[in-house]
Design an enzyme around this catalytic site. Structure first.
Site, PDB file in Angstrom:
ATOM      1  N   ASN A  12       4.571   0.092   4.903  1.00 27.96           N
ATOM      2  CA  ASN A  12       3.633   1.484   4.460  1.00 27.96           C
ATOM      3  C   ASN A  12       2.806   0.995   4.758  1.00 27.96           C
ATOM      4  O   ASN A  12       1.833   2.012   5.079  1.00 27.96           O
ATOM      5  CB  ASN A  12       3.634   1.489   2.477  1.00 27.96           C
ATOM      6  CG  ASN A  12       5.360   2.422   2.629  1.00 27.96           C
ATOM      7  OD1 ASN A  12       5.835   3.277   3.325  1.00 27.96           O
ATOM      8  ND2 ASN A  12       5.282   1.508   1.093  1.00 27.96           N
ATOM      9  N   ARG A  19      -2.961   6.835   3.507  1.00 27.69           N
ATOM     10  CA  ARG A  19      -1.873   6.568   2.798  1.00 27.69           C
ATOM     11  C   ARG A  19      -2.917   7.002   1.289  1.00 27.69           C
ATOM     12  O   ARG A  19      -3.471   5.815   1.340  1.00 27.69           O
ATOM     13  CB  ARG A  19      -0.941   5.904   2.627  1.00 27.69           C
ATOM     14  CG  ARG A  19      -0.465   5.181   1.271  1.00 27.69           C
ATOM     15  CD  ARG A  19      -0.313   4.203   1.307  1.00 27.69           C
ATOM     16  NE  ARG A  19       0.737   3.449   1.228  1.00 27.69           N
ATOM     17  CZ  ARG A  19       0.925   2.029   0.634  1.00 27.69           C
ATOM     18  NH1 ARG A  19       0.362   1.473   1.837  1.00 27.69           N
ATOM     19  NH2 ARG A  19       1.876   1.263  -1.154  1.00 27.69           N
ATOM     20  N   GLU A  99      -2.826 -15.059   0.771  1.00 28.06           N
ATOM     21  CA  GLU A  99      -2.410 -13.663  -0.001  1.00 28.06           C
ATOM     22  C   GLU A  99      -3.382 -12.304  -0.050  1.00 28.06           C
ATOM     23  O   GLU A  99      -4.464 -12.999  -1.085  1.00 28.06           O
ATOM     24  CB  GLU A  99      -1.727 -13.269  -0.902  1.00 28.06           C
ATOM     25  CG  GLU A  99      -0.669 -12.445  -1.586  1.00 28.06           C
ATOM     26  CD  GLU A  99      -0.173 -12.437  -3.235  1.00 28.06           C
ATOM     27  OE1 GLU A  99      -0.069 -13.710  -3.467  1.00 28.06           O
ATOM     28  OE2 GLU A  99       0.264 -11.433  -3.053  1.00 28.06           O
ATOM     29  N   ARG A 108      -4.413  -2.397 -11.606  1.00 25.53           N
ATOM     30  CA  ARG A 108      -3.208  -0.894 -11.794  1.00 25.53           C
ATOM     31  C   ARG A 108      -1.461  -1.452 -12.506  1.00 25.53           C
ATOM     32  O   ARG A 108      -1.807  -2.025 -13.391  1.00 25.53           O
ATOM     33  CB  ARG A 108      -2.288  -1.406  -9.966  1.00 25.53           C
ATOM     34  CG  ARG A 108      -3.866  -0.605  -9.246  1.00 25.53           C
ATOM     35  CD  ARG A 108      -3.465  -0.770  -8.054  1.00 25.53           C
ATOM     36  NE  ARG A 108      -2.467   0.001  -7.731  1.00 25.53           N
ATOM     37  CZ  ARG A 108      -2.567   0.733  -6.579  1.00 25.53           C
ATOM     38  NH1 ARG A 108      -1.900  -0.755  -5.273  1.00 25.53           N
ATOM     39  NH2 ARG A 108      -1.032   1.394  -6.591  1.00 25.53           N
TER      40      ARG A 108
HETATM   41  C1  DQA Z   1      -1.190  -3.190  -1.709  1.00 23.53           C
HETATM   42  C2  DQA Z   1      -0.621  -3.510  -3.363  1.00 23.53           C
HETATM   43  C3  DQA Z   1       1.192  -3.244  -3.586  1.00 23.53           C
HETATM   44  O1  DQA Z   1       1.624  -3.282  -4.722  1.00 23.53           O
HETATM   45  C4  DQA Z   1       1.718  -2.107  -2.331  1.00 23.53           C
HETATM   46  O2  DQA Z   1       2.870  -2.782  -3.001  1.00 23.53           O
HETATM   47  C5  DQA Z   1       0.554  -1.853  -1.096  1.00 23.53           C
HETATM   48  C6  DQA Z   1      -0.347  -2.413  -0.983  1.00 23.53           C
HETATM   49  C7  DQA Z   1      -2.539  -3.244  -1.258  1.00 23.53           C
HETATM   50  O3  DQA Z   1      -2.789  -3.578   0.173  1.00 23.53           O
HETATM   51  O4  DQA Z   1      -3.681  -3.088  -2.057  1.00 23.53           O
HETATM   52  O5  DQA Z   1       1.668  -0.910  -0.293  1.00 23.53           O
HETATM   53  O6  DQA Z   1      -0.418  -4.720  -1.144  1.00 23.53           O
END
Ligand code: DQA
Length: 146
Positions: A12, A19, A99, A108
């Protein structure tokens, strides 16, 4: 020969820009790719920047980095919270991993507060938007310089 860093993006993230902009901002993935390329060039690193919506593809790219890349910066997106397979692949290739998340996952939903990847990462950056990608590349560059 310059070191190569692999910058990987999970599902995504190709939709960035449109988005949920209140959460992820207005920058597109192309904007972030350009920032990574610039940051790499400033630090004498080649950057390979990739995104996929297919978990097996991401795992294949991680495997192929072994012996070819000096480190991996990864935004695993939703797979952060679901994928033992991605964690195992990252652990298997024995490269320094950072990461990164655009949003502050800790502020969140509860399901975003567990990461399968963090335990094998050198470090985790969350909530700084695209600055997190920049900081991650700068840190990997510094490590490579010893
Ligand atoms: C994300 C945070 C994730 O929880 C989420 O599913 C994403 C984007 C971020 O970059 O903030 O798709 O990795």
């Amino acid at each position: 020969m310059p070191h190569t860093l692999l910058v990987l993006n999970g599902p995504n993230l190709n939709l960035l820009g449109t988005r949920e902009p209140a959460t992820y901002g207005r920058e597109t993935l192309d904007d972030i790719a350009a920032l990574c390329q610039r940051t790499g060039a400033e630090n004498g690193l080649d950057i390979e920047f990739r995104q996929t919506n297919h978990e097996g593809q991401l795992i294949d790219w991680i495997h192929q980095a072994r012996g070819r890349c000096a480190g991996i910066l990864i935004n695993p997106a939703a797979w952060t919270h679901t994928s033992v397979a991605i964690r195992d692949a990252l652990a298997a290739v024995e490269l320094p991993v950072i990461e990164v998340h655009l949003s502050n996952v800790h502020a969140r939903e509860a399901f975003r507060q567990h990461s399968y990847v963090s335990g094998i990462a050198v470090g985790v950056i969350a909530g700084l938007g695209s600055d997190g990608y920049r900081a991650g590349i700068q840190h990997l560059a510094k490590r490579l310089q010893g």
